[in-house]
Design an enzyme around this catalytic site. Sequence first.
Site, PDB file in Angstrom:
ATOM      1  N   LYS A 137       0.845  -1.208   0.000  1.00  0.00           N
ATOM      2  CA  LYS A 137       0.000   0.000   0.000  1.00  0.00           C
ATOM      3  C   LYS A 137       0.878   1.256   0.000  1.00  0.00           C
ATOM      4  O   LYS A 137       0.631   2.203  -0.741  1.00  0.00           O
ATOM      5  CB  LYS A 137      -0.933  -0.013   1.228  1.00  0.00           C
ATOM      6  CG  LYS A 137      -2.025  -1.073   1.123  1.00  0.00           C
ATOM      7  CD  LYS A 137      -2.774  -1.312   2.428  1.00  0.00           C
ATOM      8  CE  LYS A 137      -3.708  -2.513   2.300  1.00  0.00           C
ATOM      9  NZ  LYS A 137      -4.395  -2.889   3.531  1.00  0.00           N
TER      10      LYS A 137
ATOM     11  N   ASP B 154     -10.849   2.899   4.203  1.00  0.00           N
ATOM     12  CA  ASP B 154     -11.170   1.467   4.153  1.00  0.00           C
ATOM     13  C   ASP B 154     -12.693   1.257   4.101  1.00  0.00           C
ATOM     14  O   ASP B 154     -13.169   0.179   3.767  1.00  0.00           O
ATOM     15  CB  ASP B 154     -10.680   0.783   5.441  1.00  0.00           C
ATOM     16  CG  ASP B 154      -9.423  -0.044   5.235  1.00  0.00           C
ATOM     17  OD1 ASP B 154      -9.212  -0.533   4.115  1.00  0.00           O
ATOM     18  OD2 ASP B 154      -8.674  -0.209   6.218  1.00  0.00           O
TER      19      ASP B 154
ATOM     20  N   GLN C 144      -4.280  -1.350   9.760  1.00  0.00           N
ATOM     21  CA  GLN C 144      -4.237  -2.697   9.184  1.00  0.00           C
ATOM     22  C   GLN C 144      -4.817  -3.718  10.166  1.00  0.00           C
ATOM     23  O   GLN C 144      -4.462  -3.741  11.344  1.00  0.00           O
ATOM     24  CB  GLN C 144      -2.782  -3.063   8.818  1.00  0.00           C
ATOM     25  CG  GLN C 144      -2.621  -4.374   8.068  1.00  0.00           C
ATOM     26  CD  GLN C 144      -3.279  -4.371   6.687  1.00  0.00           C
ATOM     27  OE1 GLN C 144      -3.401  -3.343   6.040  1.00  0.00           O
ATOM     28  NE2 GLN C 144      -3.719  -5.528   6.242  1.00  0.00           N
TER      29      GLN C 144
HETATM   30  N1  GUN Z   1      -6.753  -6.829   6.540  1.00  0.00           N
HETATM   31  C1  GUN Z   1      -7.130  -7.618   5.510  1.00  0.00           C
HETATM   32  N2  GUN Z   1      -7.709  -6.865   4.547  1.00  0.00           N
HETATM   33  C2  GUN Z   1      -7.688  -5.595   4.984  1.00  0.00           C
HETATM   34  C3  GUN Z   1      -8.150  -4.359   4.426  1.00  0.00           C
HETATM   35  O1  GUN Z   1      -8.702  -4.291   3.332  1.00  0.00           O
HETATM   36  N3  GUN Z   1      -7.944  -3.259   5.194  1.00  0.00           N
HETATM   37  C4  GUN Z   1      -7.353  -3.309   6.414  1.00  0.00           C
HETATM   38  N4  GUN Z   1      -7.212  -2.169   7.104  1.00  0.00           N
HETATM   39  N5  GUN Z   1      -6.928  -4.435   6.964  1.00  0.00           N
HETATM   40  C5  GUN Z   1      -7.099  -5.567   6.240  1.00  0.00           C
END
Ligand code: GUN
Length: 296
Positions: A54, A121, A98
Amino acid sequence: MPAKLLKGAEVAKEIREELKAEVRQLQSKHSVVPGLVTILVGENPASQSYVRAKQKTAHELGFYSVQDNQPADLDEEALLGLIDKYNRDPKIDGILVQLPLPKHVNENRVLLSIDPGKDVDAFHPVNVGKLMIGEPDYLPCTPAGIQELLVRSGTEISGAEVVVVGRSNIVGKPIAVMLMQKSRGANATVTVCHTRTRDVKYHTRRADILIAAAGVTEYVKGDMIKPGAVVIDVGVNEVGKTPDGKRILKGDVAFDEAVEIASAITPVPGGVGPMTITMLMKNTVRACKVHNKIKD
Ligand code: GUN
Protein backbone atom coordinates in the site's frame (compact mmCIF):
# COMPACT_ATOMS: atom_id res chain seq x y z
CA MET A 1 -11.58 -23.59 -24.06
CA PRO A 2 -9.87 -22.43 -20.87
CA ALA A 3 -11.36 -19.43 -19.08
CA LYS A 4 -10.36 -15.88 -19.88
CA LEU A 5 -8.07 -14.50 -17.15
CA LEU A 6 -9.40 -11.39 -15.42
CA LYS A 7 -6.05 -9.75 -14.78
CA GLY A 8 -6.67 -7.28 -12.01
CA ALA A 9 -3.03 -6.28 -12.11
CA GLU A 10 -3.48 -4.85 -15.63
CA VAL A 11 -6.76 -3.07 -14.89
CA ALA A 12 -5.26 -1.70 -11.67
CA LYS A 13 -2.33 -0.29 -13.64
CA GLU A 14 -4.70 1.58 -15.96
CA ILE A 15 -6.63 3.07 -13.03
CA ARG A 16 -3.39 4.05 -11.29
CA GLU A 17 -2.28 5.97 -14.39
CA GLU A 18 -5.58 7.88 -14.25
CA LEU A 19 -5.06 8.55 -10.54
CA LYS A 20 -1.48 9.69 -11.11
CA ALA A 21 -2.70 12.31 -13.56
CA GLU A 22 -5.36 13.39 -11.07
CA VAL A 23 -2.77 13.75 -8.29
CA ARG A 24 -0.55 15.86 -10.58
CA GLN A 25 -3.50 18.12 -11.31
CA LEU A 26 -4.42 18.44 -7.63
CA GLN A 27 -0.87 19.53 -6.96
CA SER A 28 -0.49 21.97 -9.86
CA LYS A 29 -3.98 23.50 -9.79
CA HIS A 30 -4.85 23.39 -6.10
CA SER A 31 -1.47 22.94 -4.33
CA VAL A 32 -2.72 19.89 -2.40
CA VAL A 33 -1.41 16.32 -2.22
CA PRO A 34 -3.46 13.33 -1.00
CA GLY A 35 -2.14 12.13 2.36
CA LEU A 36 -2.39 8.52 3.58
CA VAL A 37 -1.26 7.01 6.87
CA THR A 38 -1.12 3.24 7.32
CA ILE A 39 -0.91 2.09 10.92
CA LEU A 40 0.50 -1.36 11.60
CA VAL A 41 0.43 -2.77 15.13
CA GLY A 42 2.77 -5.72 15.66
CA GLU A 43 4.79 -7.79 13.22
CA ASN A 44 2.36 -10.10 11.43
CA PRO A 45 4.34 -10.94 8.25
CA ALA A 46 1.27 -10.97 5.97
CA SER A 47 0.14 -7.58 7.33
CA GLN A 48 3.66 -6.20 6.89
CA SER A 49 3.60 -7.31 3.28
CA TYR A 50 0.16 -5.75 2.60
CA VAL A 51 1.12 -2.48 4.24
CA ARG A 52 4.39 -2.33 2.28
CA ALA A 53 2.45 -2.78 -0.96
CA LYS A 54 0.00 0.00 0.00
CA GLN A 55 2.82 2.39 0.89
CA LYS A 56 4.72 1.60 -2.31
CA THR A 57 1.67 2.40 -4.43
CA ALA A 58 0.97 5.60 -2.49
CA HIS A 59 4.56 6.73 -3.18
CA GLU A 60 4.30 5.86 -6.86
CA LEU A 61 1.16 7.96 -7.19
CA GLY A 62 2.83 10.96 -5.56
CA PHE A 63 0.91 10.90 -2.27
CA TYR A 64 2.18 12.22 1.03
CA SER A 65 2.38 8.87 2.79
CA VAL A 66 3.24 7.87 6.32
CA GLN A 67 3.94 4.36 7.57
CA ASP A 68 3.36 4.23 11.32
CA ASN A 69 4.68 0.98 12.85
CA GLN A 70 3.73 0.29 16.43
CA PRO A 71 4.78 -2.54 18.77
CA ALA A 72 2.46 -5.52 19.33
CA ASP A 73 1.97 -4.58 22.99
CA LEU A 74 0.72 -1.06 22.21
CA ASP A 75 -2.29 -0.52 24.45
CA GLU A 76 -5.70 0.40 23.12
CA GLU A 77 -5.72 3.91 24.62
CA ALA A 78 -2.38 4.71 22.98
CA LEU A 79 -3.70 3.53 19.61
CA LEU A 80 -6.84 5.65 20.04
CA GLY A 81 -4.61 8.63 20.88
CA LEU A 82 -2.60 8.05 17.72
CA ILE A 83 -5.74 7.89 15.59
CA ASP A 84 -7.00 11.09 17.20
CA LYS A 85 -3.73 12.79 16.19
CA TYR A 86 -4.20 11.73 12.55
CA ASN A 87 -7.89 12.66 12.64
CA ARG A 88 -6.79 16.23 13.39
CA ASP A 89 -3.78 16.32 11.01
CA PRO A 90 -4.75 18.40 7.93
CA LYS A 91 -2.04 16.74 5.81
CA ILE A 92 -3.71 13.33 6.29
CA ASP A 93 -6.78 12.57 4.16
CA GLY A 94 -6.94 8.82 4.73
CA ILE A 95 -6.28 6.65 7.79
CA LEU A 96 -5.86 2.90 7.45
CA VAL A 97 -5.42 0.65 10.48
CA GLN A 98 -4.24 -2.70 9.18
CA LEU A 99 -6.30 -5.62 10.48
CA PRO A 100 -6.19 -7.94 12.31
CA LEU A 101 -5.18 -6.08 15.46
CA PRO A 102 -3.61 -7.87 18.47
CA LYS A 103 -6.15 -9.69 20.63
CA HIS A 104 -5.97 -7.24 23.55
CA VAL A 105 -7.26 -4.42 21.32
CA ASN A 106 -11.00 -4.00 20.66
CA GLU A 107 -11.10 -3.74 16.87
CA ASN A 108 -14.59 -2.23 16.71
CA ARG A 109 -13.69 0.51 19.19
CA VAL A 110 -10.64 1.37 17.09
CA LEU A 111 -12.57 1.49 13.82
CA LEU A 112 -15.21 3.66 15.47
CA SER A 113 -12.55 6.19 16.48
CA ILE A 114 -11.49 6.93 12.89
CA ASP A 115 -13.04 10.10 11.43
CA PRO A 116 -15.58 8.66 8.91
CA GLY A 117 -14.39 11.29 6.41
CA LYS A 118 -10.86 9.83 6.60
CA ASP A 119 -12.02 6.20 6.70
CA VAL A 120 -10.65 5.17 3.29
CA ASP A 121 -11.17 1.47 4.15
CA ALA A 122 -14.91 2.25 4.64
CA PHE A 123 -15.01 0.10 7.81
CA HIS A 124 -16.52 2.75 10.13
CA PRO A 125 -20.18 1.92 11.01
CA VAL A 126 -21.26 5.26 9.49
CA ASN A 127 -19.74 4.26 6.15
CA VAL A 128 -21.07 0.70 6.45
CA GLY A 129 -24.54 2.15 7.10
CA LYS A 130 -24.32 4.55 4.16
CA LEU A 131 -23.34 1.65 1.91
CA MET A 132 -26.29 -0.37 3.18
CA ILE A 133 -28.80 2.37 2.24
CA GLY A 134 -27.17 2.86 -1.16
CA GLU A 135 -25.57 6.23 -0.45
CA PRO A 136 -21.89 5.48 0.11
CA ASP A 137 -19.20 8.16 0.42
CA TYR A 138 -16.48 5.50 0.22
CA LEU A 139 -16.73 1.95 -1.07
CA PRO A 140 -14.84 -0.79 0.80
CA CYS A 141 -11.71 -1.53 -1.22
CA THR A 142 -11.88 -5.26 -2.02
CA PRO A 143 -15.59 -5.26 -2.94
CA ALA A 144 -15.07 -2.09 -5.01
CA GLY A 145 -12.17 -3.79 -6.81
CA ILE A 146 -14.30 -6.85 -7.55
CA GLN A 147 -17.17 -4.74 -8.90
CA GLU A 148 -14.82 -2.68 -11.06
CA LEU A 149 -13.23 -5.85 -12.49
CA LEU A 150 -16.66 -7.30 -13.30
CA VAL A 151 -17.85 -4.08 -14.95
CA ARG A 152 -14.64 -3.52 -16.94
CA SER A 153 -14.65 -7.14 -18.16
CA GLY A 154 -18.16 -6.65 -19.57
CA THR A 155 -19.76 -9.21 -17.25
CA GLU A 156 -23.55 -8.86 -17.12
CA ILE A 157 -24.33 -8.22 -13.45
CA SER A 158 -27.93 -7.02 -13.69
CA GLY A 159 -30.24 -9.99 -13.12
CA ALA A 160 -27.32 -12.40 -12.64
CA GLU A 161 -27.30 -15.07 -9.95
CA VAL A 162 -24.35 -14.12 -7.73
CA VAL A 163 -23.17 -16.52 -5.04
CA VAL A 164 -20.72 -15.28 -2.43
CA VAL A 165 -18.88 -17.86 -0.32
CA GLY A 166 -17.91 -16.16 2.95
CA ARG A 167 -19.62 -13.60 5.18
CA SER A 168 -16.78 -11.43 6.50
CA ASN A 169 -17.27 -7.73 7.23
CA ILE A 170 -14.40 -6.91 4.85
CA VAL A 171 -15.54 -8.85 1.76
CA GLY A 172 -18.56 -11.19 1.94
CA LYS A 173 -21.17 -8.92 3.49
CA PRO A 174 -20.28 -5.68 1.66
CA ILE A 175 -19.92 -7.28 -1.80
CA ALA A 176 -23.33 -8.91 -1.32
CA VAL A 177 -24.87 -5.54 -0.43
CA MET A 178 -23.16 -3.74 -3.31
CA LEU A 179 -24.17 -6.21 -6.01
CA MET A 180 -27.81 -6.32 -4.87
CA GLN A 181 -28.23 -2.50 -4.91
CA LYS A 182 -30.50 -0.80 -7.37
CA SER A 183 -27.61 0.88 -9.16
CA ARG A 184 -25.19 0.68 -12.07
CA GLY A 185 -22.97 -2.41 -12.00
CA ALA A 186 -25.38 -4.15 -9.61
CA ASN A 187 -29.03 -5.36 -9.57
CA ALA A 188 -27.95 -8.97 -9.08
CA THR A 189 -29.75 -11.70 -7.15
CA VAL A 190 -27.30 -12.51 -4.37
CA THR A 191 -26.92 -15.60 -2.19
CA VAL A 192 -24.37 -15.72 0.64
CA CYS A 193 -22.99 -19.10 1.74
CA HIS A 194 -21.11 -19.62 5.01
CA THR A 195 -19.88 -22.30 7.38
CA ARG A 196 -23.42 -23.28 8.39
CA THR A 197 -24.80 -23.47 4.84
CA ARG A 198 -26.27 -26.96 4.40
CA ASP A 199 -25.30 -27.66 0.80
CA VAL A 200 -22.77 -25.13 -0.51
CA LYS A 201 -22.36 -26.92 -3.85
CA TYR A 202 -26.10 -26.70 -4.53
CA HIS A 203 -25.81 -22.91 -4.37
CA THR A 204 -22.44 -22.42 -6.09
CA ARG A 205 -23.50 -24.55 -9.07
CA ARG A 206 -26.32 -22.08 -9.73
CA ALA A 207 -24.01 -19.05 -9.82
CA ASP A 208 -23.46 -17.00 -12.95
CA ILE A 209 -20.92 -15.07 -10.89
CA LEU A 210 -19.19 -16.97 -8.08
CA ILE A 211 -17.20 -14.99 -5.51
CA ALA A 212 -14.95 -17.09 -3.29
CA ALA A 213 -14.02 -15.31 -0.07
CA ALA A 214 -13.98 -18.19 2.39
CA GLY A 215 -10.37 -17.90 3.53
CA VAL A 216 -9.81 -21.62 2.87
CA THR A 217 -7.18 -22.72 0.35
CA GLU A 218 -8.74 -24.17 -2.83
CA TYR A 219 -12.13 -24.58 -1.16
CA VAL A 220 -14.05 -24.18 -4.43
CA LYS A 221 -13.45 -27.24 -6.62
CA GLY A 222 -14.25 -27.57 -10.29
CA ASP A 223 -17.47 -29.55 -9.68
CA MET A 224 -18.86 -26.65 -7.60
CA ILE A 225 -18.80 -24.31 -10.61
CA LYS A 226 -21.49 -23.93 -13.28
CA PRO A 227 -19.97 -24.25 -16.77
CA GLY A 228 -19.40 -20.76 -18.19
CA ALA A 229 -19.57 -18.97 -14.82
CA VAL A 230 -17.40 -15.96 -13.97
CA VAL A 231 -15.27 -16.84 -10.94
CA ILE A 232 -13.76 -14.21 -8.64
CA ASP A 233 -11.15 -15.59 -6.25
CA VAL A 234 -10.55 -13.34 -3.25
CA GLY A 235 -8.39 -15.87 -1.38
CA VAL A 236 -4.83 -15.01 -0.41
CA ASN A 237 -3.51 -18.12 1.33
CA GLU A 238 0.19 -18.53 1.96
CA VAL A 239 1.15 -22.14 1.24
CA GLY A 240 4.92 -21.82 1.50
CA LYS A 241 7.95 -19.72 0.67
CA THR A 242 10.29 -19.64 -2.34
CA PRO A 243 14.00 -20.28 -1.64
CA ASP A 244 14.52 -16.47 -1.64
CA GLY A 245 11.80 -15.97 0.98
CA LYS A 246 8.89 -14.78 -1.20
CA ARG A 247 5.39 -15.89 -0.15
CA ILE A 248 3.79 -18.58 -2.35
CA LEU A 249 0.08 -17.76 -2.59
CA LYS A 250 -2.96 -19.82 -3.53
CA GLY A 251 -6.56 -18.70 -3.76
CA ASP A 252 -9.83 -20.06 -2.40
CA VAL A 253 -10.49 -21.69 -5.78
CA ALA A 254 -8.78 -24.81 -7.18
CA PHE A 255 -7.55 -22.83 -10.18
CA ASP A 256 -6.42 -25.70 -12.44
CA GLU A 257 -9.88 -27.29 -12.25
CA ALA A 258 -11.85 -24.05 -12.40
CA VAL A 259 -10.02 -22.67 -15.43
CA GLU A 260 -11.41 -25.57 -17.52
CA ILE A 261 -15.02 -24.90 -16.48
CA ALA A 262 -15.46 -21.15 -15.94
CA SER A 263 -15.70 -18.61 -18.78
CA ALA A 264 -13.55 -16.13 -16.85
CA ILE A 265 -11.52 -16.29 -13.64
CA THR A 266 -9.23 -14.06 -11.59
CA PRO A 267 -5.72 -15.44 -11.01
CA VAL A 268 -4.02 -15.45 -7.58
CA PRO A 269 -1.85 -13.47 -7.35
CA GLY A 270 -2.54 -10.71 -9.88
CA GLY A 271 -6.35 -10.76 -9.72
CA VAL A 272 -8.31 -9.08 -6.95
CA GLY A 273 -5.30 -8.07 -4.77
CA PRO A 274 -3.95 -5.24 -6.96
CA MET A 275 -7.49 -3.92 -7.43
CA THR A 276 -7.95 -3.66 -3.65
CA ILE A 277 -4.89 -1.47 -3.27
CA THR A 278 -5.90 0.69 -6.20
CA MET A 279 -9.37 1.30 -4.75
CA LEU A 280 -7.71 2.42 -1.51
CA MET A 281 -5.78 5.00 -3.52
CA LYS A 282 -8.96 6.07 -5.30
CA ASN A 283 -10.70 6.59 -1.94
CA THR A 284 -7.76 8.63 -0.68
CA VAL A 285 -7.82 10.92 -3.73
CA ARG A 286 -11.55 11.37 -3.20
CA ALA A 287 -11.03 12.14 0.50
CA CYS A 288 -8.43 14.76 -0.44
CA LYS A 289 -10.88 16.43 -2.82
CA VAL A 290 -13.65 16.45 -0.23
CA HIS A 291 -11.39 17.84 2.50
CA ASN A 292 -10.20 20.62 0.18
CA LYS A 293 -13.69 21.28 -1.26
CA ILE A 294 -12.53 20.46 -4.79
CA LYS A 295 -15.30 19.44 -7.19
CA ASP A 296 -14.82 16.56 -9.68
N1 GUN B 1 -6.75 -6.83 6.54
C1 GUN B 1 -7.13 -7.62 5.51
N2 GUN B 1 -7.71 -6.87 4.55
C2 GUN B 1 -7.69 -5.59 4.98
C3 GUN B 1 -8.15 -4.36 4.43
O1 GUN B 1 -8.70 -4.29 3.33
N3 GUN B 1 -7.94 -3.26 5.19
C4 GUN B 1 -7.35 -3.31 6.41
N4 GUN B 1 -7.21 -2.17 7.10
N5 GUN B 1 -6.93 -4.43 6.96
C5 GUN B 1 -7.10 -5.57 6.24
